[in-house]
Design a protein around this motif. Structure first.
Motif, PDB file in Angstrom:
ATOM      1  N   GLU A  50       0.937  -1.230   0.450  1.00 64.34           N
ATOM      2  CA  GLU A  50       0.051  -0.108  -0.083  1.00 64.34           C
ATOM      3  C   GLU A  50       1.017   1.290   0.196  1.00 64.34           C
ATOM      4  OE1 GLU A  50      -4.248   0.768   2.555  1.00 64.34           O
ATOM      5  OE2 GLU A  50      -1.863   0.944   3.776  1.00 64.34           O
ATOM      6  N   ALA A  51       0.495   2.170  -0.964  1.00 61.59           N
ATOM      7  CA  ALA A  51       1.269   3.362  -0.491  1.00 61.59           C
ATOM      8  C   ALA A  51       0.622   4.281  -1.976  1.00 61.59           C
ATOM      9  CB  ALA A  51       2.946   2.801  -1.487  1.00 61.59           C
TER      10      ALA A  51
ATOM     11  N   GLY B 291      14.382 -14.024   5.102  1.00 61.14           N
ATOM     12  CA  GLY B 291      15.796 -13.609   4.033  1.00 61.14           C
ATOM     13  C   GLY B 291      15.796 -13.834   2.336  1.00 61.14           C
ATOM     14  N   ALA B 292      14.774 -14.366   1.676  1.00 60.14           N
ATOM     15  CA  ALA B 292      14.935 -14.955   0.627  1.00 60.14           C
ATOM     16  C   ALA B 292      13.895 -13.889  -0.440  1.00 60.14           C
ATOM     17  CB  ALA B 292      14.525 -16.629   0.148  1.00 60.14           C
ATOM     18  N   THR B 293      14.605 -14.115  -1.705  1.00 54.52           N
ATOM     19  CA  THR B 293      13.642 -13.365  -2.804  1.00 54.52           C
ATOM     20  C   THR B 293      12.685 -14.086  -3.527  1.00 54.52           C
ATOM     21  OG1 THR B 293      15.042 -13.223  -4.158  1.00 54.52           O
ATOM     22  CG2 THR B 293      15.158 -11.670  -2.888  1.00 54.52           C
ATOM     23  N   TYR B 294      11.661 -13.935  -4.319  1.00 55.24           N
ATOM     24  CA  TYR B 294      10.827 -14.941  -5.257  1.00 55.24           C
ATOM     25  C   TYR B 294      10.110 -13.484  -6.024  1.00 55.24           C
ATOM     26  CZ  TYR B 294       7.492 -14.038  -1.059  1.00 55.24           C
ATOM     27  OH  TYR B 294       5.925 -13.745  -0.641  1.00 55.24           O
ATOM     28  N   LEU B 295       9.802 -14.510  -6.691  1.00 56.06           N
ATOM     29  CA  LEU B 295       8.499 -13.541  -7.845  1.00 56.06           C
ATOM     30  C   LEU B 295       6.857 -13.675  -7.330  1.00 56.06           C
ATOM     31  CD1 LEU B 295       9.800 -14.152 -11.375  1.00 56.06           C
ATOM     32  CD2 LEU B 295      10.627 -12.195 -10.176  1.00 56.06           C
ATOM     33  N   ALA B 296       6.248 -12.687  -7.237  1.00 62.44           N
ATOM     34  CA  ALA B 296       4.911 -12.522  -7.048  1.00 62.44           C
ATOM     35  C   ALA B 296       4.065 -11.954  -7.871  1.00 62.44           C
ATOM     36  CB  ALA B 296       4.188 -11.783  -6.041  1.00 62.44           C
ATOM     37  N   ARG B 297       2.792 -12.100  -8.561  1.00 61.78           N
ATOM     38  CA  ARG B 297       2.406 -12.230  -9.378  1.00 61.78           C
ATOM     39  C   ARG B 297       0.895 -11.639  -8.171  1.00 61.78           C
ATOM     40  NH1 ARG B 297       2.017 -13.336 -14.599  1.00 61.78           N
ATOM     41  NH2 ARG B 297       3.034 -15.192 -13.636  1.00 61.78           N
ATOM     42  N   VAL B 298       0.663 -10.118  -9.752  1.00 57.72           N
ATOM     43  CA  VAL B 298      -0.096  -9.011  -9.337  1.00 57.72           C
ATOM     44  C   VAL B 298      -1.955 -10.229  -9.338  1.00 57.72           C
ATOM     45  CG1 VAL B 298      -0.970  -6.758  -9.238  1.00 57.72           C
ATOM     46  CG2 VAL B 298       1.623  -7.070  -8.998  1.00 57.72           C
ATOM     47  N   VAL B 299      -2.244  -9.670  -8.344  1.00 57.08           N
ATOM     48  CA  VAL B 299      -3.697 -10.379  -8.705  1.00 57.08           C
ATOM     49  C   VAL B 299      -5.021  -9.506  -8.345  1.00 57.08           C
ATOM     50  CG1 VAL B 299      -2.680 -12.918  -7.988  1.00 57.08           C
ATOM     51  CG2 VAL B 299      -3.432 -11.170  -6.427  1.00 57.08           C
ATOM     52  N   ARG B 300      -4.493  -8.113  -8.181  1.00 54.86           N
ATOM     53  CA  ARG B 300      -5.407  -7.568  -7.752  1.00 54.86           C
ATOM     54  C   ARG B 300      -5.143  -5.735  -7.635  1.00 54.86           C
ATOM     55  NH1 ARG B 300      -9.447  -6.798  -2.156  1.00 54.86           N
ATOM     56  NH2 ARG B 300     -10.004  -4.418  -2.828  1.00 54.86           N
ATOM     57  N   THR B 301      -5.532  -4.992  -8.120  1.00 57.95           N
ATOM     58  CA  THR B 301      -4.965  -3.771  -8.113  1.00 57.95           C
ATOM     59  C   THR B 301      -5.779  -2.577  -8.162  1.00 57.95           C
ATOM     60  OG1 THR B 301      -5.079  -3.158 -10.033  1.00 57.95           O
ATOM     61  CG2 THR B 301      -2.956  -3.721  -9.276  1.00 57.95           C
ATOM     62  N   GLY B 302      -5.686  -1.664  -6.833  1.00 52.88           N
ATOM     63  CA  GLY B 302      -6.789  -0.231  -6.907  1.00 52.88           C
ATOM     64  C   GLY B 302      -7.311   0.360  -5.278  1.00 52.88           C
ATOM     65  N   SER B 303      -8.285   0.982  -5.228  1.00 52.28           N
ATOM     66  CA  SER B 303      -7.669   1.931  -3.714  1.00 52.28           C
ATOM     67  C   SER B 303      -7.827   0.815  -2.577  1.00 52.28           C
ATOM     68  CB  SER B 303      -8.988   2.928  -4.584  1.00 52.28           C
ATOM     69  OG  SER B 303      -9.114   3.986  -2.408  1.00 52.28           O
ATOM     70  N   THR B 304      -7.343   1.435  -1.707  1.00 55.74           N
ATOM     71  CA  THR B 304      -7.726   0.567  -0.676  1.00 55.74           C
ATOM     72  C   THR B 304      -8.885   1.214   0.782  1.00 55.74           C
ATOM     73  OG1 THR B 304      -5.163   1.824   0.639  1.00 55.74           O
ATOM     74  CG2 THR B 304      -4.875  -0.325  -0.702  1.00 55.74           C
ATOM     75  N   GLY B 305      -8.675   2.336   0.090  1.00 53.32           N
ATOM     76  CA  GLY B 305      -9.623   3.107   0.614  1.00 53.32           C
ATOM     77  C   GLY B 305      -9.462   4.452   2.093  1.00 53.32           C
ATOM     78  N   ARG B 306      -8.085   3.999   2.269  1.00 49.51           N
ATOM     79  CA  ARG B 306      -7.548   4.394   3.371  1.00 49.51           C
ATOM     80  C   ARG B 306      -6.963   5.989   2.981  1.00 49.51           C
ATOM     81  NH1 ARG B 306      -4.415   2.578   6.902  1.00 49.51           N
ATOM     82  NH2 ARG B 306      -2.772   2.585   6.173  1.00 49.51           N
ATOM     83  N   ALA B 307      -6.163   6.918   3.848  1.00 47.86           N
ATOM     84  CA  ALA B 307      -5.506   8.176   3.956  1.00 47.86           C
ATOM     85  C   ALA B 307      -4.721   7.501   4.600  1.00 47.86           C
ATOM     86  CB  ALA B 307      -6.637   9.464   3.698  1.00 47.86           C
ATOM     87  N   ALA B 308      -3.574   8.564   4.991  1.00 47.03           N
ATOM     88  CA  ALA B 308      -3.093   9.439   5.680  1.00 47.03           C
ATOM     89  C   ALA B 308      -1.894  10.054   5.662  1.00 47.03           C
ATOM     90  CB  ALA B 308      -2.171   7.410   6.037  1.00 47.03           C
ATOM     91  N   MET B 309      -1.219  10.691   6.413  1.00 42.37           N
ATOM     92  CA  MET B 309       0.684  10.946   6.434  1.00 42.37           C
ATOM     93  C   MET B 309       1.198  10.624   5.782  1.00 42.37           C
ATOM     94  SD  MET B 309      -0.789  14.305   6.743  1.00 42.37           S
ATOM     95  CE  MET B 309       1.453  14.041   7.664  1.00 42.37           C
ATOM     96  N   VAL B 310       1.436  10.870   4.807  1.00 41.81           N
ATOM     97  CA  VAL B 310       2.811   9.627   3.789  1.00 41.81           C
ATOM     98  C   VAL B 310       4.645   9.907   3.751  1.00 41.81           C
ATOM     99  CG1 VAL B 310       1.229   8.840   2.348  1.00 41.81           C
ATOM    100  CG2 VAL B 310       2.065  11.353   2.032  1.00 41.81           C
TER     101      VAL B 310
END
Length: 332
Positions: A262-263, A293-312
């Motif tokens: 989330e960003a 401690g390990a890396t792996y590839l992840a596939r995006v299955v959804r995108t969109g607004s999270t409905g939240r707001a915050a100082m950033v």
């Protein structure tokens, strides 16, 4: 709090604009008096090319880009780029300084909204018209008031500090862009495998980073925690990912819940096709995740607004990337 915030921006912008106008006029040898009728005429003026037209003579006025600055550019998390162009206004008849013209542009609709800021000698009715515009126009256009208040406040600060007119190396003025990033409780992975809320990270902390060429994790030192108070509470978006080896024919049948990053929409992340703004990442794309401690590839299955707001907040690191919510992101 939500009810008082717009009024805070309104009052702050009104106070700062008045003080700023007085400072500008104090440096002008021939100040003039802006009338309410002139303010109305200025608002109706059309500029053919806002990017290129830094000097305009029209309708009995001369407009000159303030300090020859380019537009202030604000990249909000809703994906809409907003700009403010600032001009000094003179009377064409006698070249007396009348005040300032701020032109706001919505990058999605290209709609323009003009604000005429009278000089210190401006008629009370001209000031009343400016205050009315800030209140009633500003309330209807999300993002306008904090942008306008920031521009005027920053110009006043530079004027008082003697910074007006300074250029970057090579003589060109720097184009201003204001980007915003992660909510305060977003977890940053540390080099030792632990985690810390981004708001608690400090200069000198060693956080996890990823070397794409070597496909290896390593530590990187934080050189700055960047806060963005001018954004107020920014709207956040997200991408939801699952490991590529856990994909099934139906997302509903996934053996593990999707992981959320989330960003704000413009913060860059590392994908297998290179650097990409979070809001531009599409379903099906691959990003790099870090876990245990390990890396792996992840596939995006959804995108969109999270409905939240915050100082950033965001980080600046020696290696140019770090890990937030288990996903490799990049310095801006």
């Amino acid at each position: 709090m939500k009810r008082t915030l717009p009024y805070f921006f309104f009052l702050a912008a009104a106070f700062v604009a008045s003080f700023f106008a007085q400072r500008v006029m104090a440096q002008t040898a021939t100040p003039g008096t802006l009338t309410a009728e002139q303010a109305t005429a200025l608002k109706a003026l059309k500029i053919n090319n806002l990017e290129k037209d830094t000097y305009v003579k029209s309708g009995g006025f001369i407009l000159e880009r303030y300090e020859d600055r380019p537009a202030y550019v604000f990249n909000y998390s809703d994906g809409i780029k907003r700009k403010i162009y600032l001009y000094k206004v003179y009377s064409a008849a006698d070249t007396k300084d009348l005040g300032l013209l701020a032109i706001y542009q919505n990058g999605k609709t290209n709609e323009l909204k003009s604000f005429v800021i009278p000089g210190a000698a401006g008629e009370p009715k001209a000031w009343d018209a400016y205050l009315d515009d800030m209140k009633y126009v500003g309330e209807k256009e999300p993002g306008l008031m904090p942008a306008l208040a920031f521009v005027i406040s920053r110009e006043m600060a530079m004027l008082m500090g003697g910074g007006a007119g300074k250029t970057e190396e090579g003589g060109a003025k720097k184009k201003e862009e204001y980007n915003f990033c992660f909510g305060p409780q977003s977890l940053v992975t540390l080099a030792d495998g632990g985690s810390k809320a981004i708001v608690d990270v400090r200069e000198g902390d060693v956080v996890m980073s990823y070397d794409a060429a070597k496909q290896a994790l390593s530590g990187t030192r934080v050189t700055a925690l960047n806060t963005h108070p001018m954004a107020g509470e920014a709207t956040l978006v997200g991408i939801w990912t699952v490991p590529t080896n856990q994909l099934t024919a139906s997302v509903a049948l996934m053996p593990a819940p999707a992981q959320l990053l989330e960003a704000t929409a413009n913060h860059p992340v590392l994908t297998t096709t290179g650097r990409k703004a979070l809001g531009e990442v599409a379903v099906g794309e691959l990003v790099y995740r870090c876990e245990n401690g390990a890396t792996y590839l992840a596939r995006v299955v959804r995108t969109g607004s999270t409905g939240r707001a915050a100082m950033v907040y965001s980080l600046t690191t020696e290696k140019g990337n770090y890990v937030v919510a288990g996903t490799v992101v990049l310095d801006k």
